[in-house]
Design an enzyme around this catalytic site. Structure first.
Site, mmCIF file in Angstrom:
data_model
loop_
_atom_site.group_PDB
_atom_site.id
_atom_site.type_symbol
_atom_site.label_atom_id
_atom_site.label_comp_id
_atom_site.label_asym_id
_atom_site.label_seq_id
_atom_site.Cartn_x
_atom_site.Cartn_y
_atom_site.Cartn_z
ATOM 1 N N GLN A 132 5.070 -6.512 -2.463
ATOM 2 C CA GLN A 132 4.004 -6.314 -2.863
ATOM 3 C C GLN A 132 2.852 -7.658 -3.090
ATOM 4 O O GLN A 132 2.024 -8.066 -2.415
ATOM 5 C CB GLN A 132 3.525 -5.367 -3.694
ATOM 6 C CG GLN A 132 3.951 -3.702 -3.294
ATOM 7 C CD GLN A 132 3.007 -3.280 -2.027
ATOM 8 O OE1 GLN A 132 1.928 -3.591 -2.256
ATOM 9 N NE2 GLN A 132 3.782 -2.809 -1.137
ATOM 10 N N HIS A 187 1.278 1.969 -5.904
ATOM 11 C CA HIS A 187 2.014 1.616 -4.498
ATOM 12 C C HIS A 187 1.410 -0.065 -4.425
ATOM 13 O O HIS A 187 2.498 -0.738 -4.348
ATOM 14 C CB HIS A 187 1.311 2.400 -3.411
ATOM 15 C CG HIS A 187 2.018 1.644 -2.153
ATOM 16 N ND1 HIS A 187 1.736 2.528 -0.852
ATOM 17 C CD2 HIS A 187 2.716 0.853 -1.745
ATOM 18 C CE1 HIS A 187 2.417 2.013 0.250
ATOM 19 N NE2 HIS A 187 3.168 0.902 -0.549
ATOM 20 N N HIS A 233 0.723 -8.833 -0.256
ATOM 21 C CA HIS A 233 -0.840 -8.812 -0.711
ATOM 22 C C HIS A 233 -1.337 -9.459 -1.952
ATOM 23 O O HIS A 233 -2.533 -10.116 -1.750
ATOM 24 C CB HIS A 233 -0.889 -7.187 -0.970
ATOM 25 C CG HIS A 233 -0.705 -5.961 -0.022
ATOM 26 N ND1 HIS A 233 -1.368 -5.993 0.958
ATOM 27 C CD2 HIS A 233 0.673 -5.327 -0.070
ATOM 28 C CE1 HIS A 233 -0.854 -4.844 1.715
ATOM 29 N NE2 HIS A 233 0.385 -4.594 1.188
#
Ligand SMILES: *[C@@H]1O[C@H](CO)[C@@H](O)[C@H](O)[C@H]1NC(C)=O
Ligand SMILES: *[C@@H]1O[C@H](CO)[C@@H](O)[C@H](O)[C@H]1NC(C)=O
Length: 227
Positions: free
Chosen positions: A111, A60, A115
């Site tokens: 992502q 993920h 992040h």
């Protein structure tokens, strides 16, 4: 200004610089490496997945996180080195966009922006973010499906106890505590995600500091967890 005044002035400016530099690099405490079980992700997504799933835990994301307070998000990009095309065949296997397999790139990009950018200086740039995940999942064998399988837990759709799942993951992570995410629908609870945590240099596994709390819809029960 006398010489003492000058020295104290220089000292002040210097301290200020050190403070600014250190505060801009100390942005997180540890990493969460989160993997999702494809069939469960599709089962709990509001709109069904278009493509068939594999019975696999795939990535993920790799998330720089804090012990207390919120996790950092969407940080400054310090070093523009974009993802090498050569990584994509491996990323498609370990980090597919299970919700939309025609557009893995959109998932990777989200992502990285949300992040990955916050992982500096451990994560130097975009290419490093993706290389790091390939290294973790493949070279360092942090493949959750594999770790469970090594402990004889296969994705057979059987009800598991949380203790069995935890023992299995611990056996592949130097006995460190993982974080589990479950979801429930029509009285059936499924294992959806497993997160492995490591220190901010990614040198070793640590106990995941922030489990889902009682009352959270993602808290796993002690038994009857489908996997
Ligand atoms: C992939 O998704 C992004 C963001 O949702 C979108 O902007 C882009 O057009 C999509 N690309 C394809 C090939 O569908
Ligand atoms: C991860 O582990 C599963 C289960 O052993 C295996 O089927 C899969 O091929 C592995 N993935 C990679 C990229 O090694």
């Amino acid at each position: 200004m006398g010489i003492t005044g000058m020295i104290s002035m220089i000292t002040m400016v210097f301290s200020l610089l050190v403070l600014i530099l250190s505060s801009s690099t100390v942005g997180f405490d540890y990493f969460q490496f989160t993997q999702q079980y494809q069939p469960a992700v599709c089962n709990f997504n509001p709109t069904p997945c278009k493509d068939p799933t594999d019975k696999l835990f795939t990535v993920h994301g790799l998330w720089p996180s804090n012990n207390v307070g919120g996790d950092p998000e969407s940080c400054k990009i310090r070093n523009h080195r974009t993802r090498a095309k050569a990584l994509e065949p491996q990323l498609e296997i370990i980090w597919p966009n299970v919700l939309d397999r025609t557009n893995h790139t959109a998932f990777w990009r989200r992502q990285w922006i949300k992040h990955g950018t916050c992982g500096y200086p451990t994560i130097q740039n975009e290419n490093d973010y993706f290389e790091t995940v390939v290294k973790m999942y493949i070279t360092e064998k942090q493949n959750v499906s594999k770790i469970l399988s090594n402990a004889k837990i296969e994705p057979d759709g059987i009800k598991r106890t949380l203790a069995d799942l935890e023992i299995a993951i611990r056996s592949g992570t130097d006995n460190k505590k993982p974080k589990f995410k479950c979801q429930k629908k029509r009285r059936v609870t499924e294992l959806v995600e497993v997160t492995l945590c490591s220190d901010k240099n990614r040198a070793h596994f640590i106990d995941c500091p922030n489990p889902f709390q009682p009352g959270s819809p993602y808290l796993c029960p002690t038994n009857n967890i489908l996997y």
